[in-house]
Enzyme design. Structure first.
Site, PDB file in Angstrom:
ATOM      1  N   ASP A   1       0.816  -1.220   0.000  1.00 39.35           N
ATOM      2  CA  ASP A   1       0.000   0.000   0.000  1.00 39.35           C
ATOM      3  C   ASP A   1       0.854   1.276   0.000  1.00 39.35           C
ATOM      4  OD1 ASP A   1       1.026  -0.269   2.488  1.00 39.35           O
ATOM      5  OD2 ASP A   1      -0.848   0.076   3.572  1.00 39.35           O
TER       6      ASP A   1
ATOM      7  N   HIS B   1      23.747   2.417 -18.519  1.00 37.16           N
ATOM      8  CA  HIS B   1      22.720   2.776 -17.531  1.00 37.16           C
ATOM      9  C   HIS B   1      23.047   2.189 -16.161  1.00 37.16           C
ATOM     10  CE1 HIS B   1      19.495   3.768 -20.774  1.00 37.16           C
ATOM     11  NE2 HIS B   1      20.415   4.699 -20.642  1.00 37.16           N
TER      12      HIS B   1
ATOM     13  N   ASP C   1      26.376  11.044 -14.325  1.00 37.80           N
ATOM     14  CA  ASP C   1      25.306  11.529 -15.199  1.00 37.80           C
ATOM     15  C   ASP C   1      24.133  11.820 -14.276  1.00 37.80           C
ATOM     16  OD1 ASP C   1      23.343  11.994 -17.068  1.00 37.80           O
ATOM     17  OD2 ASP C   1      23.801  10.232 -18.300  1.00 37.80           O
TER      18      ASP C   1
ATOM     19  N   ASP D   1      20.140  17.537 -17.814  1.00 38.97           N
ATOM     20  CA  ASP D   1      20.749  16.229 -18.080  1.00 38.97           C
ATOM     21  C   ASP D   1      22.232  16.425 -18.385  1.00 38.97           C
ATOM     22  OD1 ASP D   1      21.362  13.660 -18.814  1.00 38.97           O
ATOM     23  OD2 ASP D   1      20.109  13.623 -20.621  1.00 38.97           O
TER      24      ASP D   1
ATOM     25  N   HIS E   1      25.815   4.745 -28.470  1.00 34.78           N
ATOM     26  CA  HIS E   1      24.546   5.486 -28.305  1.00 34.78           C
ATOM     27  C   HIS E   1      24.477   6.727 -29.190  1.00 34.78           C
ATOM     28  CE1 HIS E   1      26.519   8.492 -25.723  1.00 34.78           C
ATOM     29  NE2 HIS E   1      27.061   7.494 -25.034  1.00 34.78           N
TER      30      HIS E   1
ATOM     31  N   HIS F   1      19.556  14.008 -27.527  1.00 40.97           N
ATOM     32  CA  HIS F   1      18.100  13.837 -27.618  1.00 40.97           C
ATOM     33  C   HIS F   1      17.414  15.135 -27.216  1.00 40.97           C
ATOM     34  CE1 HIS F   1      18.360  13.513 -23.213  1.00 40.97           C
ATOM     35  NE2 HIS F   1      19.400  12.728 -23.419  1.00 40.97           N
TER      36      HIS F   1
ATOM     37  N   HIS G   1      14.032  12.792 -21.758  1.00 42.64           N
ATOM     38  CA  HIS G   1      13.983  12.433 -23.179  1.00 42.64           C
ATOM     39  C   HIS G   1      12.638  12.959 -23.648  1.00 42.64           C
ATOM     40  CE1 HIS G   1      16.766   8.792 -22.188  1.00 42.64           C
ATOM     41  NE2 HIS G   1      17.414   9.926 -22.207  1.00 42.64           N
TER      42      HIS G   1
ATOM     43  N   GLU H   1      26.065  14.584 -26.218  1.00 42.22           N
ATOM     44  CA  GLU H   1      26.706  13.716 -25.232  1.00 42.22           C
ATOM     45  C   GLU H   1      27.578  12.621 -25.837  1.00 42.22           C
ATOM     46  OE1 GLU H   1      23.753  11.102 -23.221  1.00 42.22           O
ATOM     47  OE2 GLU H   1      22.260  12.437 -24.097  1.00 42.22           O
TER      48      GLU H   1
ATOM     49  N   TYR I   1      33.789   4.322 -24.476  1.00 40.75           N
ATOM     50  CA  TYR I   1      33.672   3.311 -23.420  1.00 40.75           C
ATOM     51  C   TYR I   1      34.574   2.122 -23.771  1.00 40.75           C
ATOM     52  CZ  TYR I   1      29.544   6.239 -23.056  1.00 40.75           C
ATOM     53  OH  TYR I   1      28.711   7.327 -22.983  1.00 40.75           O
TER      54      TYR I   1
ATOM     55  N   ARG J   1      32.006  10.162 -20.690  1.00 40.77           N
ATOM     56  CA  ARG J   1      30.922  10.841 -21.428  1.00 40.77           C
ATOM     57  C   ARG J   1      30.930  12.290 -20.967  1.00 40.77           C
ATOM     58  NH1 ARG J   1      27.191   7.528 -20.668  1.00 40.77           N
ATOM     59  NH2 ARG J   1      25.957   8.368 -18.949  1.00 40.77           N
TER      60      ARG J   1
ATOM     61  N   GLU K   1      28.401  15.622 -21.354  1.00 39.91           N
ATOM     62  CA  GLU K   1      27.040  15.944 -21.827  1.00 39.91           C
ATOM     63  C   GLU K   1      26.632  17.349 -21.405  1.00 39.91           C
ATOM     64  OE1 GLU K   1      23.994  13.360 -20.183  1.00 39.91           O
ATOM     65  OE2 GLU K   1      22.583  13.943 -21.762  1.00 39.91           O
TER      66      GLU K   1
HETATM   67  N1  GLY Z   1      20.709  10.688 -18.475  1.00 39.07           N
HETATM   68  C1  GLY Z   1      20.063  10.068 -19.559  1.00 39.07           C
HETATM   69  C2  GLY Z   1      20.671  10.435 -20.835  1.00 39.07           C
HETATM   70  O1  GLY Z   1      21.756  10.978 -20.869  1.00 39.07           O
HETATM   71  O2  GLY Z   1      20.080  10.279 -21.857  1.00 39.07           O
HETATM   72 MN    MN Z   2      21.109  12.604 -22.146  1.00 43.96          MN
HETATM   73 MN    MN Z   3      22.548  12.041 -19.227  1.00 47.50          MN
END
Ligand code: GLY
Ligand code: MN
Ligand code: MN
Length: 441
Positions: A37, A240, A257, A268, A347, A351, A358, A382, A386, A404, A406
């Site tokens: 609950d 992720h 991130d 982001d 990737h 985005h 996103h 970004e 890797y 990365r 970003e």
């Molecule tokens: N933090 C999610 C992305 O970079 O798309």
């Molecule tokens: Mn992102």
């Molecule tokens: Mn990100």
């Protein structure tokens, strides 16, 4: 940023102008069970919020366009004294009437009855076809009853995905929306730079996560915009990675991130920095390469360019960098053609971002043609690199490094503006923030 009610009313009108005839139904979010609950923290439905600015659960917008004109109706939960003791006060029907610039406000309890009348004579229903299936099936049930009622001459036969209409609007951000994203980024900047200052060998990744999220909350952000990633060393090669439960090790990089959600708008940001405070020569070489790629891709952003062009540019520059550093062997053209770089950069370049991290917005027009960037669009850039610690095809000094970088960019009439420009990013800026104290043993 709370906008004046007339802005929301104008947004609703703009959606209605996108259709010829029909009823648009947009339900608010409802609480989701976490276990038994207890519930997950409530997050309003993005499209409902975009069109109303209303944060309560279990409400609904009904917008109608017919030959007679346009109508905006809001359904809300009634005031309930007994429930208020447990969950706090609601605006209620009379409060909503005072606040919102809609034609009518009703209690949610009246929804089925009102819909059974409103949907008579309507052909098209615009609704979320995919993410609120229970609600959709409920509406289908009401329409079915009308369909079988011989007295009803016209009833809905055409169900269309309403999100596609709103997503188009959400793609272009207003001045106020960009200002809100900038406020989110101001908080996110403090979080990232504090993480650089306090990170040290032996600390658990979740301790940095806690510091970051404390800064989000302490500065008025109600939530993170997505699950925070704090990935030390080889963990950065899991895109992720959200376990965040390993110890930071001397000599490793840590990839963070993380971005807060402020007044419903996301940020982001990814930064990668050395636990020890100083990049090793190999780490520095890779970092500088990714940074140069990121700067070149950002520099290419201007109205008219397509995202796929940015992706291509990013892949070309990363490939050239990887060949120069001896990570991939071969000629640039061959490497690109065979996608040999995808192992190290699997990737996208970025985005859309807005109310959602996103952002629910199309990348192609209705004919499937890719959109060109326009002023007011906000996107992330970004690039990353890797290299798994077990990858024997790469010189040893590069193994176990994941990077990365970003940032969040708005397209302007003349080019772009990097909204996260101020967050430490160069090797010199990062090294001067990272103290890298080795704990006493
Ligand atoms: N933090 C999610 C992305 O970079 O798309
Ligand atoms: Mn992102
Ligand atoms: Mn990100």
């Amino acid at each position: 940023m709370k906008m004046h009610e007339k802005h929301y009313a104008n947004r609703r009108k703009s959606v209605l102008k996108m259709i010829d005839e029909g009823v648009i139904l947009i339900p608010a979010a409802i609480y989701q069970i976490r276990s038994n609950d207890t519930e997950y923290p409530f997050r309003q439905n993005s499209n409902f919020y975009y069109l109303s600015g209303f944060e309560e659960d279990n409400a609904l917008l009904l917008l109608q366009r017919s030959k007679k004109g346009m109508k905006q109706i809001l359904f809300v939960q009634k005031k309930d004294r007994a429930k208020a003791v447990w969950t706090g006060k609601r605006l209620g029907v009379s409060g909503a009437k005072k606040r919102f610039l809609v034609d009518k406000v009703y209690a949610m309890e009246a929804l089925d009855k009102i819909l059974s009348t409103v949907l008579r004579g309507v052909q098209n229903v615009y609704i979320d076809l995919y993410d609120r299936k229970e609600f959709f099936h409920h509406i289908l049930g009401l329409c079915q009853t009308l369909h079988h009622d011989r007295r009803v001459k016209v009833s809905p036969k055409c169900f269309l995905h309403v999100n596609s209409l709103i997503e188009q609007m959400r793609l272009i951000k207003s001045h106020d929306e960009i200002a809100t994203i900038e406020r989110a980024l101001a908080i996110t900047a403090v979080a990232h730079e504090t993480a650089m200052k306090v990170a040290k060998e032996g600390m658990f990744e979740y301790e940095l996560q806690a510091k970051i999220e404390e800064i989000f909350r302490a500065n008025g952000a109600r939530s993170d915009a997505y699950s925070t990633i704090v990935a030390g060393g080889n963990n950065a090669n899991t895109l992720h990675y959200i376990a965040n439960d390993a110890k930071l090790r001397q000599g490793d990089l840590v990839l963070i991130d993380a971005g807060c959600e402020y007044e419903m708008y996301a940020s982001d940001i990814t930064r990668t920095f050395p636990v020890s405070g100083t990049f090793s020569p190999a780490q520095k070489a890779l970092y500088e390469m990714v940074l140069q790629v990121q700067l070149q891709v950002i520099a290419a952003i201007r109205p008219g360019i397509r995202r796929s062009k940015l992706q291509k540019l990013c892949e070309e520059k990363l490939c050239a960098g990887m060949i120069a550093l001896g990570i991939i062997k071969g000629r640039l053209k061959t490497v690109l053609k065979n996608g040999m770089h995808k192992k190290y950069f699997p990737h996208g370049v970025g985005h859309w971002m807005g109310i959602d991290v996103h952002d629910q917005a199309p990348y192609n027009d209705e004919q499937g043609k890719e959109l060109r960037l326009e002023p007011g669009m906000v996107l992330t850039i970004e690039p990353g690199l890797y290299i798994d610690k077990h990858d024997k095809s790469v010189p040893k000094r590069y193994r176990g490094i994941g990077i990365r970088i970003e940032d969040n960019i708005v397209v302007t009439a003349t080019g772009h503006r990097n909204l996260s420009q101020h967050i430490a990013k160069s090797v010199a800026e990062i090294e001067s923030l990272c103290v890298g104290v080795t704990p006493a043993r």
